[in-house]
Design a protein around this motif. Structure first.
Motif, mmCIF file in Angstrom:
data_model
loop_
_atom_site.group_PDB
_atom_site.id
_atom_site.type_symbol
_atom_site.label_atom_id
_atom_site.label_comp_id
_atom_site.label_asym_id
_atom_site.label_seq_id
_atom_site.Cartn_x
_atom_site.Cartn_y
_atom_site.Cartn_z
ATOM 1 N N ASP A 11 43.375 36.571 32.582
ATOM 2 C CA ASP A 11 42.064 36.012 32.243
ATOM 3 C C ASP A 11 41.846 36.138 30.738
ATOM 4 O OD1 ASP A 11 41.626 35.804 34.991
ATOM 5 O OD2 ASP A 11 40.752 37.821 35.086
ATOM 6 N N GLU A 63 41.003 47.295 33.750
ATOM 7 C CA GLU A 63 41.324 45.874 33.866
ATOM 8 C C GLU A 63 41.759 45.292 32.526
ATOM 9 O OE1 GLU A 63 38.309 43.346 35.594
ATOM 10 O OE2 GLU A 63 39.459 41.551 35.179
ATOM 11 N N ASP A 84 36.859 48.847 35.952
ATOM 12 C CA ASP A 84 36.648 47.470 35.500
ATOM 13 C C ASP A 84 35.420 47.555 34.600
ATOM 14 O OD1 ASP A 84 36.033 44.858 35.063
ATOM 15 O OD2 ASP A 84 36.069 44.251 37.165
ATOM 16 N N ASP A 125 32.655 43.815 35.012
ATOM 17 C CA ASP A 125 32.941 42.959 36.161
ATOM 18 C C ASP A 125 32.058 41.711 36.115
ATOM 19 O OD1 ASP A 125 33.808 42.307 38.875
ATOM 20 O OD2 ASP A 125 31.756 42.835 39.413
ATOM 21 N N GLY A 126 32.677 40.572 36.425
ATOM 22 C CA GLY A 126 31.903 39.329 36.441
ATOM 23 C C GLY A 126 31.647 38.795 35.053
ATOM 24 N N SER A 127 32.615 38.978 34.163
ATOM 25 C CA SER A 127 32.333 38.635 32.758
ATOM 26 C C SER A 127 32.168 37.128 32.535
ATOM 27 C CB SER A 127 33.376 39.227 31.809
ATOM 28 O OG SER A 127 34.677 38.931 32.236
ATOM 29 N N ASN A 133 33.668 32.692 47.547
ATOM 30 C CA ASN A 133 33.823 31.492 46.740
ATOM 31 C C ASN A 133 34.309 30.370 47.658
ATOM 32 O OD1 ASN A 133 34.534 29.427 45.078
ATOM 33 N ND2 ASN A 133 35.545 30.721 43.550
ATOM 34 N N TYR A 145 26.295 33.960 46.290
ATOM 35 C CA TYR A 145 27.514 34.252 45.527
ATOM 36 C C TYR A 145 27.217 34.133 44.049
ATOM 37 C CZ TYR A 145 32.483 34.498 44.421
ATOM 38 O OH TYR A 145 33.718 34.895 43.950
ATOM 39 N N GLY A 191 29.329 35.432 41.435
ATOM 40 C CA GLY A 191 30.474 35.500 40.517
ATOM 41 C C GLY A 191 30.662 36.882 39.937
ATOM 42 N N ALA A 192 29.828 37.838 40.355
ATOM 43 C CA ALA A 192 30.013 39.239 39.949
ATOM 44 C C ALA A 192 30.025 40.087 41.223
ATOM 45 C CB ALA A 192 28.903 39.702 39.016
ATOM 46 N N LEU A 193 31.173 40.655 41.481
ATOM 47 C CA LEU A 193 31.343 41.449 42.697
ATOM 48 C C LEU A 193 30.292 42.558 42.810
ATOM 49 C CD1 LEU A 193 33.036 42.488 45.108
ATOM 50 C CD2 LEU A 193 34.630 43.473 43.450
ATOM 51 N N TYR A 210 30.838 40.544 51.985
ATOM 52 C CA TYR A 210 31.449 39.923 50.802
ATOM 53 C C TYR A 210 32.926 39.734 51.120
ATOM 54 C CZ TYR A 210 33.553 39.266 46.226
ATOM 55 O OH TYR A 210 34.282 38.751 45.176
ATOM 56 N N TYR A 269 36.742 38.219 49.618
ATOM 57 C CA TYR A 269 37.653 37.510 48.724
ATOM 58 C C TYR A 269 39.032 37.586 49.366
ATOM 59 C CZ TYR A 269 38.456 34.764 44.610
ATOM 60 O OH TYR A 269 38.699 33.701 43.778
ATOM 61 N N LYS A 273 42.611 38.091 45.036
ATOM 62 C CA LYS A 273 42.386 38.063 43.591
ATOM 63 C C LYS A 273 41.970 39.425 43.035
ATOM 64 C CE LYS A 273 39.402 36.401 39.962
ATOM 65 N NZ LYS A 273 38.172 35.741 39.566
ATOM 66 N N ARG A 312 41.380 43.395 42.268
ATOM 67 C CA ARG A 312 42.316 44.468 42.002
ATOM 68 C C ARG A 312 41.946 45.720 42.786
ATOM 69 N NH1 ARG A 312 42.136 41.038 37.457
ATOM 70 N NH2 ARG A 312 39.977 41.112 38.080
ATOM 71 N N GLU A 358 38.493 47.632 41.619
ATOM 72 C CA GLU A 358 37.478 46.772 42.243
ATOM 73 C C GLU A 358 37.356 47.114 43.735
ATOM 74 O OE1 GLU A 358 37.497 42.878 39.337
ATOM 75 O OE2 GLU A 358 39.072 42.951 40.840
#
Ligand code: AHM
Ligand code: MG
Length: 334
Positions: free
Chosen positions: A64, A93, A114, A117-119, A209, A242, A244-246, A260, A262, A272, A274, A278
């Motif tokens: 990323d 991360e 991390d 998270d959700g940057s 997602n 949702y 985008g930030a766990l 939740y 993924y 996806k 880690r 995470e």
């Protein structure tokens, strides 16, 4: 503010006293995470005003492109824990390799983090988080292969997350209970806001997602179809949330119930997210609150990391909801 406000520091001191004092330094580490979270709160809030939004330009070990705030956050966390003298090594991360910090006997812990998270949410003023866990080293006082330690003997002893939303909330479990502390900006302290959190056994929110739906196994797609199939008796259809930030999506599920997800997909055959910074930390929190955390085929906390950035599928939240997901995975084949 209530008259009887309990600060994070006082709560941790009380837990240390109840445990009979001693050399357990976990309270010191949680307090240090609180300090890092205060610094990150300040920086995230003013980032748009001081040129700290947008890309830094480098790629992190997961491929990323790093945001400026990713790099800043990693620096804050690494510096905070380097100074404690209690941490032997850090997996982050944002760092390719495990970073050795200290070989002294006092450096009894490994930190997996991390930092931000959700940057992808930073530039739109969305919620972001910090996810962390502490492992007690199986061997202390020697700089041996710490990745091997994580795999073989280190024990997860504390974990949590910080959610930077409308307020900053620090949630952690040191092995006994899950408590949440909300940052009072005026007092400058994290104050106890949610004590001994219990994750509801059921819930009617799901977070995933759905853009990745066509890359999922048919069993996972069947589950996604199931939760939106109307069945008022069982609370379906579930509502999709949702961010985008766990950390943000998990916080909703922890407090209000739901799941939740993924899962693995065509692009991410191992999932996806880690494992070390995470999935496992949040599993440690959610299980202590009575919830469940699964790969779909077994407990996340039964996995051992083979490498710092190992990925895992994740289904986490209310125990009944995650169990239903596991039944879909098990019975429908893949
Ligand atoms: P990050 O830590 O690099 O920001 O990535 C982790 C995030 C989770 O917080 C979030 O739930 C997920 O990845 C979002 O991924 P996607 O954009 O594929 O939905
Ligand atoms: Mg993350």
């Amino acid at each position: 503010m209530p008259d009887q406000a309990v600060s994070l520091g006082r709560s941790l001191a009380e837990k240390r006293r109840q445990a009979g004092g001693g050399a357990d330094e976990l309270p010191t580490l949680i307090l240090e995470m609180g300090l890092a979270a205060k610094i990150l709160t300040r920086e995230i809030r003013r980032a748009a005003l001081v040129g700290n939004l947008g890309l830094a330009g480098e790629q992190n070990p997961s491929g990323d492109t790093q945001k400026k705030l990713d790099v800043y956050s990693n620096g804050v966390v690494v510096r905070a824990f380097t100074d404690t003298g209690l941490v032997a090594a850090i997996v982050s991360e944002e760092m390719e390799e495990l970073r050795i910090i200290s070989c002294s006997p006092e450096a009894e812990y490994l930190l997996c983090v991390d930092p931000l998270d959700g940057s992808s949410n930073t530039d739109i003023n969305g919620a972001v988080g910090t996810i962390f866990s502490f492992y007690r080293r199986g061997v202390s006082g020697a700089c041996i292969d710490c990745e091997g330690e994580l795999r073989e003997s280190a024990e997860l002893v504390a974990a949590g997350y910080v959610l930077y939303g409308p307020s900053t909330v620090l949630v952690y479990n040191m092995g006994d209970a899950v408590d949440a502390f909300t940052l009072d900006d005026d007092v400058g302290e994290f104050l106890l806001s949610h004590e001994k959190i219990r994750c509801p056994d059921r819930g009617s929110y799901y977070s995933a997602n759905l853009g990745r739906y066509h890359g999922w196994d048919q069993n996972v797609r069947a589950y996604a179809d199931h939760v939106i199939e109307p069945d008022p008796a069982s609370g379906r259809p579930y509502s999709l949330r949702y961010s985008g930030a766990l950390a943000a999506d998990l916080h909703r599920v922890l407090l209000e119930g739901g799941i939740y997800l993924y899962p693995a997909d065509e692009d991410y055959p191992e999932g996806k997210l880690r494992l070390l910074y995470e999935c496992a930390p949040l599993a440690f929190v959610v299980e202590a609150a009575g919830g469940r955390a699964s790969t779909g085929r077994g407990r996340v906390l039964h996995l051992r990391a083979e490498s710092p950035h190992q990925r895992s599928p994740l289904a986490i939240g209310s125990s009944d909801e995650v169990a239903t997901f596991e039944r879909f995975v098990a019975t429908r084949g893949s």
